[in-house]
Motif scaffolding. Structure first.
Motif, mmCIF file in Angstrom:
data_model
loop_
_atom_site.group_PDB
_atom_site.id
_atom_site.type_symbol
_atom_site.label_atom_id
_atom_site.label_comp_id
_atom_site.label_asym_id
_atom_site.label_seq_id
_atom_site.Cartn_x
_atom_site.Cartn_y
_atom_site.Cartn_z
ATOM 1 N N VAL A 60 0.865 -1.180 0.000
ATOM 2 C CA VAL A 60 0.000 0.000 0.000
ATOM 3 C C VAL A 60 0.898 1.225 0.000
ATOM 4 O O VAL A 60 1.768 1.375 0.846
ATOM 5 C CB VAL A 60 -0.932 0.016 1.230
ATOM 6 C CG1 VAL A 60 -1.760 1.283 1.253
ATOM 7 C CG2 VAL A 60 -1.827 -1.213 1.238
ATOM 8 N N GLY A 61 0.704 2.082 -1.001
ATOM 9 C CA GLY A 61 1.473 3.305 -1.096
ATOM 10 C C GLY A 61 0.578 4.505 -0.844
ATOM 11 O O GLY A 61 -0.600 4.366 -0.503
ATOM 12 N N ARG A 62 1.121 5.668 -1.009
ATOM 13 C CA ARG A 62 0.365 6.907 -0.799
ATOM 14 C C ARG A 62 0.452 7.785 -2.041
ATOM 15 O O ARG A 62 1.513 7.915 -2.642
ATOM 16 C CB ARG A 62 0.928 7.702 0.373
ATOM 17 C CG ARG A 62 0.811 6.986 1.685
ATOM 18 C CD ARG A 62 -0.459 7.379 2.369
ATOM 19 N NE ARG A 62 -0.642 6.551 3.542
ATOM 20 C CZ ARG A 62 -1.799 6.121 3.945
ATOM 21 N NH1 ARG A 62 -2.896 6.428 3.287
ATOM 22 N NH2 ARG A 62 -1.905 5.382 5.020
ATOM 23 N N ASN A 63 -0.663 8.397 -2.395
ATOM 24 C CA ASN A 63 -0.666 9.398 -3.446
ATOM 25 C C ASN A 63 -0.052 10.655 -2.836
ATOM 26 O O ASN A 63 -0.592 11.201 -1.881
ATOM 27 C CB ASN A 63 -2.099 9.662 -3.922
ATOM 28 C CG ASN A 63 -2.175 10.692 -5.013
ATOM 29 O OD1 ASN A 63 -1.320 11.554 -5.139
ATOM 30 N ND2 ASN A 63 -3.230 10.601 -5.811
ATOM 31 N N PRO A 64 1.070 11.143 -3.348
ATOM 32 C CA PRO A 64 1.732 12.286 -2.714
ATOM 33 C C PRO A 64 0.908 13.571 -2.758
ATOM 34 O O PRO A 64 1.061 14.432 -1.904
ATOM 35 C CB PRO A 64 3.032 12.443 -3.488
ATOM 36 C CG PRO A 64 2.863 11.670 -4.734
ATOM 37 C CD PRO A 64 1.807 10.654 -4.500
ATOM 38 N N ARG A 65 0.049 13.685 -3.731
ATOM 39 C CA ARG A 65 -0.738 14.907 -3.853
ATOM 40 C C ARG A 65 -1.903 14.933 -2.862
ATOM 41 O O ARG A 65 -2.155 15.937 -2.202
ATOM 42 C CB ARG A 65 -1.273 15.050 -5.272
ATOM 43 C CG ARG A 65 -2.009 16.361 -5.491
ATOM 44 C CD ARG A 65 -2.319 16.576 -6.937
ATOM 45 N NE ARG A 65 -1.063 16.830 -7.649
ATOM 46 C CZ ARG A 65 -0.957 16.975 -8.945
ATOM 47 N NH1 ARG A 65 -2.025 16.886 -9.698
ATOM 48 N NH2 ARG A 65 0.202 17.205 -9.502
ATOM 49 N N THR A 66 -2.618 13.794 -2.751
ATOM 50 C CA THR A 66 -3.815 13.775 -1.899
ATOM 51 C C THR A 66 -3.603 13.073 -0.571
ATOM 52 O O THR A 66 -4.377 13.262 0.358
ATOM 53 C CB THR A 66 -4.969 13.073 -2.632
ATOM 54 O OG1 THR A 66 -4.611 11.709 -2.874
ATOM 55 C CG2 THR A 66 -5.288 13.773 -3.938
ATOM 56 N N GLY A 67 -2.582 12.215 -0.499
ATOM 57 C CA GLY A 67 -2.351 11.465 0.734
ATOM 58 C C GLY A 67 -3.196 10.203 0.829
ATOM 59 O O GLY A 67 -3.117 9.476 1.808
ATOM 60 N N ASP A 68 -4.029 9.932 -0.191
ATOM 61 C CA ASP A 68 -4.875 8.737 -0.184
ATOM 62 C C ASP A 68 -4.040 7.481 -0.346
ATOM 63 O O ASP A 68 -3.004 7.475 -1.017
ATOM 64 C CB ASP A 68 -5.892 8.792 -1.336
ATOM 65 C CG ASP A 68 -6.902 9.909 -1.161
ATOM 66 O OD1 ASP A 68 -7.076 10.373 -0.018
ATOM 67 O OD2 ASP A 68 -7.506 10.310 -2.176
ATOM 68 N N ALA A 69 -4.501 6.382 0.262
ATOM 69 C CA ALA A 69 -3.841 5.088 0.126
ATOM 70 C C ALA A 69 -4.091 4.542 -1.281
ATOM 71 O O ALA A 69 -5.188 4.654 -1.821
ATOM 72 C CB ALA A 69 -4.364 4.109 1.169
ATOM 73 N N VAL A 70 -3.036 3.960 -1.869
ATOM 74 C CA VAL A 70 -3.117 3.390 -3.212
ATOM 75 C C VAL A 70 -2.514 1.998 -3.158
ATOM 76 O O VAL A 70 -1.417 1.808 -2.624
ATOM 77 C CB VAL A 70 -2.323 4.254 -4.218
ATOM 78 C CG1 VAL A 70 -2.368 3.642 -5.599
ATOM 79 C CG2 VAL A 70 -2.824 5.672 -4.233
ATOM 80 N N ASP A 71 -3.252 1.012 -3.705
ATOM 81 C CA ASP A 71 -2.719 -0.352 -3.769
ATOM 82 C C ASP A 71 -1.731 -0.443 -4.927
ATOM 83 O O ASP A 71 -2.048 -0.089 -6.059
ATOM 84 C CB ASP A 71 -3.841 -1.363 -3.977
ATOM 85 C CG ASP A 71 -4.734 -1.483 -2.749
ATOM 86 O OD1 ASP A 71 -4.224 -1.265 -1.639
ATOM 87 O OD2 ASP A 71 -5.921 -1.791 -2.911
ATOM 88 N N ILE A 72 -0.533 -0.945 -4.653
ATOM 89 C CA ILE A 72 0.489 -1.123 -5.669
ATOM 90 C C ILE A 72 0.680 -2.622 -5.859
ATOM 91 O O ILE A 72 0.988 -3.342 -4.901
ATOM 92 C CB ILE A 72 1.810 -0.444 -5.258
ATOM 93 C CG1 ILE A 72 1.580 1.053 -5.052
ATOM 94 C CG2 ILE A 72 2.891 -0.695 -6.294
ATOM 95 C CD1 ILE A 72 2.766 1.789 -4.486
ATOM 96 N N ALA A 73 0.477 -3.085 -7.088
ATOM 97 C CA ALA A 73 0.545 -4.513 -7.398
ATOM 98 C C ALA A 73 1.980 -5.028 -7.305
ATOM 99 O O ALA A 73 2.945 -4.268 -7.423
ATOM 100 C CB ALA A 73 -0.006 -4.763 -8.795
ATOM 101 N N ALA A 74 2.104 -6.347 -7.127
ATOM 102 C CA ALA A 74 3.416 -6.986 -7.142
ATOM 103 C C ALA A 74 3.982 -6.873 -8.548
ATOM 104 O O ALA A 74 3.243 -6.860 -9.533
ATOM 105 C CB ALA A 74 3.279 -8.452 -6.743
#
Length: 92
Positions: A60-74
């Protein structure tokens, strides 16, 4: 150095080869390395280093602009490990 600079430098070092031929050689070289890595293989150039790929797990990463959690695939990412001779040349 960018790819076109490499092609120009090799062409000037080898005037018997046409620029078009040097470009084909460089393209072929990079394509073969990419193909081997895509198959999960490893490319070792003695004195220079070794190319391989490494697996990254999903996270799980973060969108730097909004701070929302983003799922990052393998995924698999390229990895380069410099050879002993290269490390020695860099650390003279």
């Amino acid at each position: 150095m960018i790819r076109s600079e490499l092609v120009e430098m090799l062409a000037s070092d080898h005037p018997d080869l046409a620029l078009r031929d040097v470009e084909r050689i460089v393209t072929s070289f990079f394509n073969e390395i990419s193909a081997q890595l895509a198959k999960g293989g490893r490319v070792e150039l003695r004195g220079f280093g070794a190319f391989s790929s490494r697996a990254r797990t999903e996270r799980v990463g973060r969108n730097p602009r909004t701070g929302d959690a983003v799922d990052i695939a393998a995924k698999r990412v390229p990895y380069f490990k410099p050879g002993k001779e290269m490390r020695e040349r860099l650390n003279v």
